[in-house]
Design an enzyme around this catalytic site. Sequence first.
Site, PDB file in Angstrom:
ATOM      1  N   ASP A  39      35.734  38.850  42.911  1.00  9.67           N
ATOM      2  CA  ASP A  39      35.449  39.837  43.642  1.00  9.67           C
ATOM      3  C   ASP A  39      34.453  40.150  43.429  1.00  9.67           C
ATOM      4  O   ASP A  39      34.342  41.198  42.322  1.00  9.67           O
ATOM      5  CB  ASP A  39      36.329  40.194  44.114  1.00  9.67           C
ATOM      6  CG  ASP A  39      36.419  41.734  45.211  1.00  9.67           C
ATOM      7  OD1 ASP A  39      35.331  42.243  45.428  1.00  9.67           O
ATOM      8  OD2 ASP A  39      37.268  42.277  45.541  1.00  9.67           O
ATOM      9  N   ASP A  51      33.859  47.147  45.491  1.00  4.83           N
ATOM     10  CA  ASP A  51      32.966  48.009  46.485  1.00  4.83           C
ATOM     11  C   ASP A  51      34.941  48.849  47.428  1.00  4.83           C
ATOM     12  O   ASP A  51      35.267  49.511  47.845  1.00  4.83           O
ATOM     13  CB  ASP A  51      33.133  47.505  48.160  1.00  4.83           C
ATOM     14  CG  ASP A  51      34.497  46.292  48.405  1.00  4.83           C
ATOM     15  OD1 ASP A  51      34.634  45.713  47.892  1.00  4.83           O
ATOM     16  OD2 ASP A  51      34.060  45.893  49.406  1.00  4.83           O
ATOM     17  N   ARG A  78      36.359  36.483  26.158  1.00  3.96           N
ATOM     18  CA  ARG A  78      37.631  35.836  25.651  1.00  3.96           C
ATOM     19  C   ARG A  78      38.709  36.679  26.363  1.00  3.96           C
ATOM     20  O   ARG A  78      39.580  37.444  25.875  1.00  3.96           O
ATOM     21  CB  ARG A  78      37.510  36.103  23.955  1.00  3.96           C
ATOM     22  CG  ARG A  78      36.171  36.306  22.722  1.00  3.96           C
ATOM     23  CD  ARG A  78      36.512  35.901  21.255  1.00  3.96           C
ATOM     24  NE  ARG A  78      35.711  35.668  20.800  1.00  3.96           N
ATOM     25  CZ  ARG A  78      35.849  35.759  19.150  1.00  3.96           C
ATOM     26  NH1 ARG A  78      36.656  36.351  18.866  1.00  3.96           N
ATOM     27  NH2 ARG A  78      34.648  35.279  18.982  1.00  3.96           N
TER      28      ARG A  78
END
Length: 360
Positions: A270, A274, A200
């Site tokens: 993304d 990383d 949500r």
Amino acid sequence: MAYLQTLVSFLALGLPLVSALAFPGAVGFGSVATGGTTPFVVTSIADSGTGTLRDAVSVSGRNITFAVSGYIVLASPLSLSSSTTINGQTAPAPGIGVMAREVSASGKTNIIIRNLRMRQGNMDTDTGKSAFNMGTASNVILDHCSIEYGVFDGIDAVGTVNVTVSNSIIALPIGQQFGAHLETGPATWYRNLWVSAHNRQPLTKANSQYINNVVYNYQAAYTVANTGGLFSHDILNNYFIAGPSTTSAGDDYFQMNANQKVFASGNFLDSNKDGVLNGAAANTVGSAVVLTAPWNSGSTGLATLTAAAAYTSVLANAGASPRDSVDAFVVSTVQSLGKTGTIFTNQASTGLANNGYGTL
Ligand SMILES: *[C@@H]1O[C@H](CO)[C@@H](O)[C@H](O)[C@H]1NC(C)=O
Ligand SMILES: *[C@@H]1O[C@H](CO)[C@@H](O)[C@H](O)[C@H]1NC(C)=O
């Protein structure tokens, strides 16, 4: 100049001046709120009594400012009256916040809340309450608010009409671990930072604008929960970023069924955790019907930042100002870009002072 032109056009159309924005820079459907006009100064951070915020919001029509700062420890839900403006930005540093109970505009209309920290947390044992509740309310704008440690939801807004949530942090919900639940609308979600929730972010069963938001460490982010309702959504230039709790990065759009019509553009995901912001375009929204143009004519004009620029701007500006330890913790978590982040069950687990609420 732009203001004068707006004023002139209102006068030319014979519209009342209350058609002006909630405040300069207000955007979206909640910007129709005019709030209160009768000045009231909060002079005490006690829970109740003369000069407290509870006293201030007990009568409708007030435009509330603060001569004091710090946390107000609520002993019961703080129930707002209609036509109320809370100007948290007027509090001296380090600003104003409420903790331990719900702030509620339930059933009310015409509410402006700016620069207020709302942190329910587990000092509230009522697991059916949220950090901010505006169920069946109308014409509500939250701007530069910091909503953390919601128990039922961060924001609960079922049956709510004409809403904006802008420039705000909705983070670290405990209990159900949900960000925001809105039904009815229309609703505008603009330049918010959503961090470490199960789901949500938001659930928006409404015609919606979702523009320049940043969502981090989600398990599910933008959703309609496969509603039978038919809604349209403009989803523009948002950044979804996976974190340690993200089990399926593809749940950036979650339970978006074919009853929905979506114009999605400029969104990024993304997914690789990383430590670097290096997402890819993410404009396929579940089973929703693809719109080739926004459903709302105002949406493109609000999408002034790319997703990458929104990341920088939202991290710098979202939430109540000045930033306190809770918001700083939230923002630094996001800046790890995949390395840190926890969906908490208890604010104390953050390790922050004052049982996790931080000090103001
Ligand atoms: C309410 O108070 C704020 C802060 O003082 C002020 O900027 C604003 O103009 C006031 N609004 C109204 C409608 O009186
Ligand atoms: C919602 O806002 C519109 C203007 O955009 C207004 O016409 C309508 O009356 C508002 N709804 C409520 C319930 O106030």
